[in-house]
Motif scaffolding. Structure first.
Motif, PDB file in Angstrom:
ATOM      1  N   VAL A  29       0.832  -1.206   0.000  1.00  0.00           N
ATOM      2  CA  VAL A  29       0.000   0.000   0.000  1.00  0.00           C
ATOM      3  C   VAL A  29       0.868   1.259   0.000  1.00  0.00           C
ATOM      4  CG1 VAL A  29      -1.659   1.360   1.336  1.00  0.00           C
ATOM      5  CG2 VAL A  29      -2.010  -1.096   1.039  1.00  0.00           C
ATOM      6  N   GLU A  30       1.893   1.282   0.823  1.00  0.00           N
ATOM      7  CA  GLU A  30       2.771   2.457   0.890  1.00  0.00           C
ATOM      8  C   GLU A  30       3.386   2.762  -0.479  1.00  0.00           C
ATOM      9  OE1 GLU A  30       6.881   3.702   3.118  1.00  0.00           O
ATOM     10  OE2 GLU A  30       5.466   2.473   4.222  1.00  0.00           O
ATOM     11  N   ASP A  31       3.937   1.738  -1.126  1.00  0.00           N
ATOM     12  CA  ASP A  31       4.524   1.926  -2.462  1.00  0.00           C
ATOM     13  C   ASP A  31       3.448   2.274  -3.478  1.00  0.00           C
ATOM     14  OD1 ASP A  31       7.011   1.350  -1.417  1.00  0.00           O
ATOM     15  OD2 ASP A  31       7.121  -0.679  -2.281  1.00  0.00           O
ATOM     16  N   VAL A  35       3.100   5.447  -6.133  1.00  0.00           N
ATOM     17  CA  VAL A  35       2.948   5.264  -7.580  1.00  0.00           C
ATOM     18  C   VAL A  35       1.684   5.966  -8.078  1.00  0.00           C
ATOM     19  CG1 VAL A  35       2.542   3.556  -9.411  1.00  0.00           C
ATOM     20  CG2 VAL A  35       4.319   3.146  -7.687  1.00  0.00           C
ATOM     21  N   VAL A  36       0.580   5.840  -7.339  1.00  0.00           N
ATOM     22  CA  VAL A  36      -0.660   6.532  -7.698  1.00  0.00           C
ATOM     23  C   VAL A  36      -0.399   8.032  -7.801  1.00  0.00           C
ATOM     24  CG1 VAL A  36      -2.935   7.222  -6.797  1.00  0.00           C
ATOM     25  CG2 VAL A  36      -2.286   4.801  -6.839  1.00  0.00           C
ATOM     26  N   ARG A 116      -0.713   4.827 -18.611  1.00  0.00           N
ATOM     27  CA  ARG A 116       0.529   4.437 -17.958  1.00  0.00           C
ATOM     28  C   ARG A 116       0.140   3.479 -16.843  1.00  0.00           C
ATOM     29  NH1 ARG A 116       1.074   9.176 -20.174  1.00  0.00           N
ATOM     30  NH2 ARG A 116       3.023   9.748 -21.143  1.00  0.00           N
ATOM     31  N   TRP A 117       0.857   2.353 -16.747  1.00  0.00           N
ATOM     32  CA  TRP A 117       0.496   1.354 -15.765  1.00  0.00           C
ATOM     33  C   TRP A 117       1.716   0.841 -15.017  1.00  0.00           C
ATOM     34  CZ3 TRP A 117       2.740  -3.393 -16.359  1.00  0.00           C
ATOM     35  CH2 TRP A 117       3.259  -3.686 -17.621  1.00  0.00           C
ATOM     36  N   ALA A 118       1.449   0.308 -13.846  1.00  0.00           N
ATOM     37  CA  ALA A 118       2.499  -0.296 -13.028  1.00  0.00           C
ATOM     38  C   ALA A 118       1.898  -1.454 -12.243  1.00  0.00           C
ATOM     39  CB  ALA A 118       3.103   0.739 -12.072  1.00  0.00           C
ATOM     40  N   ASP A 119       2.638  -2.549 -12.148  1.00  0.00           N
ATOM     41  CA  ASP A 119       2.238  -3.693 -11.328  1.00  0.00           C
ATOM     42  C   ASP A 119       3.157  -3.768 -10.131  1.00  0.00           C
ATOM     43  OD1 ASP A 119       0.298  -4.463 -13.144  1.00  0.00           O
ATOM     44  OD2 ASP A 119       1.495  -6.077 -14.026  1.00  0.00           O
ATOM     45  N   LEU A 120       2.568  -3.952  -8.954  1.00  0.00           N
ATOM     46  CA  LEU A 120       3.329  -4.181  -7.721  1.00  0.00           C
ATOM     47  C   LEU A 120       2.931  -5.559  -7.226  1.00  0.00           C
ATOM     48  CD1 LEU A 120       2.913  -0.982  -7.970  1.00  0.00           C
ATOM     49  CD2 LEU A 120       3.652  -0.977  -5.616  1.00  0.00           C
ATOM     50  N   VAL A 121       3.910  -6.427  -6.980  1.00  0.00           N
ATOM     51  CA  VAL A 121       3.638  -7.802  -6.572  1.00  0.00           C
ATOM     52  C   VAL A 121       3.998  -7.951  -5.096  1.00  0.00           C
ATOM     53  CG1 VAL A 121       4.233 -10.219  -6.963  1.00  0.00           C
ATOM     54  CG2 VAL A 121       4.063  -8.662  -8.906  1.00  0.00           C
ATOM     55  N   ALA A 122       3.086  -8.632  -4.370  1.00  0.00           N
ATOM     56  CA  ALA A 122       3.281  -8.865  -2.930  1.00  0.00           C
ATOM     57  C   ALA A 122       3.227 -10.353  -2.647  1.00  0.00           C
ATOM     58  CB  ALA A 122       2.188  -8.165  -2.126  1.00  0.00           C
TER      59      ALA A 122
END
Length: 123
Positions: A29-31, A35-36, A116-122
């Motif tokens: 969430v922090e990252d 990014v948002v 523009r998109w970004a994926d964050l994996v947890a």
């Protein structure tokens, strides 16, 4: 999202509430909120309105992937021309931040729009 003062912090707060409801890991969430902020700010400063934020959260094989997308109506100014009232020393690092935090990222151009998109994996 309208290009008005306070829009990015407001959308960031609302995105945080959605991620909390989805029970996304606090580390992600922090990252994600950074990014948002960066993608939305980029859309406001460099593109034509509206800016539309989309979030999606999927889980597969114990991993969660958060996709952050911001779609705008394309460039608002000539490349290389600084936006009015923008101090170049305080801007221009958003893409680097997104690239550093995201597992994957990219740009998709549609007729009359750019996403523009970004994926964050947890884990």
């Amino acid at each position: 999202m309208p290009p008005v003062a306070g829009a990015v912090p407001d959308v960031r707060r609302r995105a945080g509430a959605v991620l909390a409801a989805w029970q996304v890991s606090p580390d992600v969430v922090e990252d994600a909120l950074l990014v948002v902020s960066e993608l939305l700010t980029n859309a406001i400063v460099h593109a034509l309105p509206p800016a539309v934020l989309r979030l999606s959260w999927t889980r597969d094989a114990g991993l969660g992937t958060l996709r952050i997308e911001v779609t705008d109506s394309g460039p608002a100014r000539t490349a290389g021309e600084p936006p009015a009232g923008i101090d170049p020393d305080e801007h221009g690092r958003g893409e680097e931040i997104v690239h550093a935090l995201a597992t994957r990222y990219g740009i998709h151009t549609h007729p009359g729009a750019v996403t523009r998109w970004a994926d964050l994996v947890a884990v």
